[in-house]
Design a protein around this motif. Structure first.
Motif, PDB file in Angstrom:
ATOM      1  N   ASP A   1       0.837  -1.195   0.000  1.00 38.56           N
ATOM      2  CA  ASP A   1       0.000   0.000   0.000  1.00 38.56           C
ATOM      3  C   ASP A   1       0.875   1.249   0.000  1.00 38.56           C
ATOM      4  N   PHE A   2       0.335   2.340  -0.510  1.00 44.61           N
ATOM      5  CA  PHE A   2       1.060   3.615  -0.494  1.00 44.61           C
ATOM      6  C   PHE A   2       0.044   4.750  -0.561  1.00 44.61           C
ATOM      7  N   THR A   3       0.470   5.932  -0.170  1.00 47.02           N
ATOM      8  CA  THR A   3      -0.429   7.086  -0.143  1.00 47.02           C
ATOM      9  C   THR A   3      -0.022   8.183  -1.116  1.00 47.02           C
ATOM     10  N   ASP A   4       1.283   8.339  -1.350  1.00 45.07           N
ATOM     11  CA  ASP A   4       1.774   9.447  -2.172  1.00 45.07           C
ATOM     12  C   ASP A   4       1.934   9.022  -3.628  1.00 45.07           C
ATOM     13  N   GLY A   5       1.294   9.765  -4.540  1.00 48.78           N
ATOM     14  CA  GLY A   5       1.398   9.483  -5.956  1.00 48.78           C
ATOM     15  C   GLY A   5       0.375   8.459  -6.413  1.00 48.78           C
ATOM     16  N   ASP A   6       0.533   8.010  -7.660  1.00 40.66           N
ATOM     17  CA  ASP A   6      -0.380   7.008  -8.210  1.00 40.66           C
ATOM     18  C   ASP A   6       0.374   6.141  -9.202  1.00 40.66           C
ATOM     19  N   ILE A   7      -0.159   4.952  -9.448  1.00 38.83           N
ATOM     20  CA  ILE A   7       0.401   4.003 -10.406  1.00 38.83           C
ATOM     21  C   ILE A   7      -0.735   3.519 -11.279  1.00 38.83           C
ATOM     22  N   LEU A   8      -0.608   3.737 -12.585  1.00 38.46           N
ATOM     23  CA  LEU A   8      -1.633   3.352 -13.544  1.00 38.46           C
ATOM     24  C   LEU A   8      -1.146   2.204 -14.425  1.00 38.46           C
ATOM     25  N   ILE A   9      -1.992   1.212 -14.607  1.00 41.10           N
ATOM     26  CA  ILE A   9      -1.715   0.103 -15.509  1.00 41.10           C
ATOM     27  C   ILE A   9      -2.777   0.114 -16.589  1.00 41.10           C
ATOM     28  N   ASP A  10      -2.359   0.363 -17.809  1.00 45.23           N
ATOM     29  CA  ASP A  10      -3.281   0.502 -18.941  1.00 45.23           C
ATOM     30  C   ASP A  10      -4.377   1.514 -18.626  1.00 45.23           C
ATOM     31  N   GLY A  11      -4.012   2.578 -17.950  1.00 46.60           N
ATOM     32  CA  GLY A  11      -4.939   3.667 -17.639  1.00 46.60           C
ATOM     33  C   GLY A  11      -5.750   3.484 -16.375  1.00 46.60           C
ATOM     34  N   HIS A  12      -5.556   2.362 -15.667  1.00 45.16           N
ATOM     35  CA  HIS A  12      -6.332   2.073 -14.453  1.00 45.16           C
ATOM     36  C   HIS A  12      -5.434   2.171 -13.217  1.00 45.16           C
ATOM     37  N   SER A  13      -5.945   2.788 -12.169  1.00 47.76           N
ATOM     38  CA  SER A  13      -5.182   2.991 -10.948  1.00 47.76           C
ATOM     39  C   SER A  13      -5.133   1.722 -10.113  1.00 47.76           C
ATOM     40  N   ILE A  14      -3.926   1.336  -9.691  1.00 48.23           N
ATOM     41  CA  ILE A  14      -3.788   0.162  -8.827  1.00 48.23           C
ATOM     42  C   ILE A  14      -4.425   0.424  -7.467  1.00 48.23           C
ATOM     43  N   LYS A  15      -4.575   1.687  -7.102  1.00 49.07           N
ATOM     44  CA  LYS A  15      -5.242   2.034  -5.838  1.00 49.07           C
ATOM     45  C   LYS A  15      -6.757   1.831  -5.939  1.00 49.07           C
ATOM     46  N   ARG A  16      -7.340   2.353  -7.012  1.00 51.58           N
ATOM     47  CA  ARG A  16      -8.799   2.384  -7.115  1.00 51.58           C
ATOM     48  C   ARG A  16      -9.395   1.184  -7.856  1.00 51.58           C
ATOM     49  N   GLU A  17      -8.618   0.550  -8.721  1.00 55.44           N
ATOM     50  CA  GLU A  17      -9.104  -0.593  -9.494  1.00 55.44           C
ATOM     51  C   GLU A  17      -8.092  -1.748  -9.456  1.00 55.44           C
ATOM     52  N   PRO A  18      -7.766  -2.217  -8.262  1.00 54.97           N
ATOM     53  CA  PRO A  18      -6.703  -3.217  -8.147  1.00 54.97           C
ATOM     54  C   PRO A  18      -6.989  -4.528  -8.882  1.00 54.97           C
ATOM     55  N   LEU A  19      -8.232  -5.003  -8.830  1.00 51.55           N
ATOM     56  CA  LEU A  19      -8.536  -6.274  -9.476  1.00 51.55           C
ATOM     57  C   LEU A  19      -8.403  -6.168 -10.998  1.00 51.55           C
TER      58      LEU A  19
END
Length: 238
Positions: free
Chosen positions: A53-71
Motif C-alpha cells: 500500500d502507499f499514499t503518495d502518488g499514483d500508479i496506472l496500468i493501462d490507464g487504471h489505478s492500482i489504488k482504485r481498481e486493483p482487481l
C-alpha cells in the motif's frame, strides 16, 4: 501501459524508501530497473502490483489505478517476485491449473500454453511431481509458466534470471521479446547489467529511493557500457 506518477513510500520510523518517482513504460518496452540493494526497486515493484500500500502518488496500468481498481489491474498483469513462494503441497500441474482457474483461462487455452511453456522451459516431465521436490530453478520456471499462462499485457519481474540455467534464461528473454512484439510491456529489476544492456530498450537507475537516470538505453549509454554509466551515476549521487 505502466505510468508511475510522483510515487513515494515511507515506512515506519519516517524511512523514505522511494521518493517522488515518476516513470512511463509504453507498449513494446522492455524496461530495466537498476539500483543497489536497498535502493527502492522491490518497494516500487511491490507497489506496482498491489502488494504494498502507499499514499503518495499514483500508479496506472493501462490507464487504471492500482489504488482504485486493483482487481482490474491485476487481471492484465503478471508478477514474479525475487523469491517465488509456491504451494509446496501441490504438484506443478495442480498449481498451474489453480492459477489458470483464478484468471479464468479456458481449458483449451491453458492446455496449449502450459504445453508450449513446459516444453520451452524443459519442465513438462516434472509437472506431475510435488513442488516440494523441485529445485530453486524448477520453482522459478514454474512461477514463470504460471505468470505467462494467462497471457498478461504487462509483466513485472523482480530479478527474474536468478536461479535460471543459461538455456532457461535465453528462453525467458525470447518470451519477453515476444510479449513486447505483440504490444505488451516488461518492467523488471536486475543486478545483471550485461543482460539489461543487451535486452532492454529503456532503463531507469534508482539510487537511495530517487530516480538518478532514465530513458532510451542507447542515448544514455552512448559509447560507454551500462556498468560504466551505473558506476558514474552512483558516484555522482554519493
Amino acid at each position: 501501459m505502466l505510468k508511475i506518477t510522483h510515487f513515494s513510500k515511507i515506512y515506519k520510523g519516517n524511512v523514505k524508501a522511494v521518493d517522488d518517482l515518476s516513470l512511463s513504460i509504453l507498449p513494446g518496452d522492455i524496461y530495466g530497473f537498476i539500483g543497489h540493494n536497498g535502493a527502492g526497486k522491490s518497494t516500487t515493484i511491490r507497489a506496482i502490483v498491489g502488494v504494498l500500500d502507499f499514499t503518495d502518488g499514483d500508479i496506472l496500468i493501462d490507464g487504471h489505478s492500482i489504488k482504485r481498481e486493483p482487481l482490474l489491474c491485476k487481471q492484465i498483469t503478471a508478477y514474479i517476485p525475487d523469491n517465488p513462494d509456491l504451494y509446496d503441497h501441490l504438484t506443478g500441474i495442480q498449481y498451474l491449473n489453480f492459477i489458470c482457474d483464478i484468471y479464468q483461462v479456458s481449458r483449451a487455452d491453458r492446455e496449449k500454453r502450459i504445453g508450449r511453456l513446459g516444453d520451452d522451459f524443459e519442465i513438462t516431465a516434472d509437472l506431475g511431481d510435488s513442488i516440494s521436490a523441485y529445485s530453486h530453478g524448477m520453482k522459478q520456471k514454474l512461477a514463470l509458466i504460471s505468470a505467462l499462462a494467462h497471457n498478461p499485457r504487462l509483466m513485472v519481474l523482480d530479478e527474474p534470471f536468478v536461479g535460471l540455467d543459461p538455456k532457461a534464461a535465453l528462453t525467458l528473454k525470447n518470451l519477453m521479446k515476444e510479449i513486447c512484439a505483440s504490444g505488451g510491456a516488461i518492467f523488471f529489476s536486475t543486478h545483471v547489467l550485461d543482460v539489461a544492456e543487451k535486452l532492454c530498450n529503456k532503463i531507469a537507475i534508482i539510487n537511495k529511493g530517487r530516480l538518478a537516470a532514465s530513458g532510451n538505453i542507447g542515448e544514455l549509454v552512448r559509447d560507454k557500457s551500462l556498468e560504466h554509466l551505473f558506476m558514474e551515476v552512483a558516484a555522482h549521487e554519493q
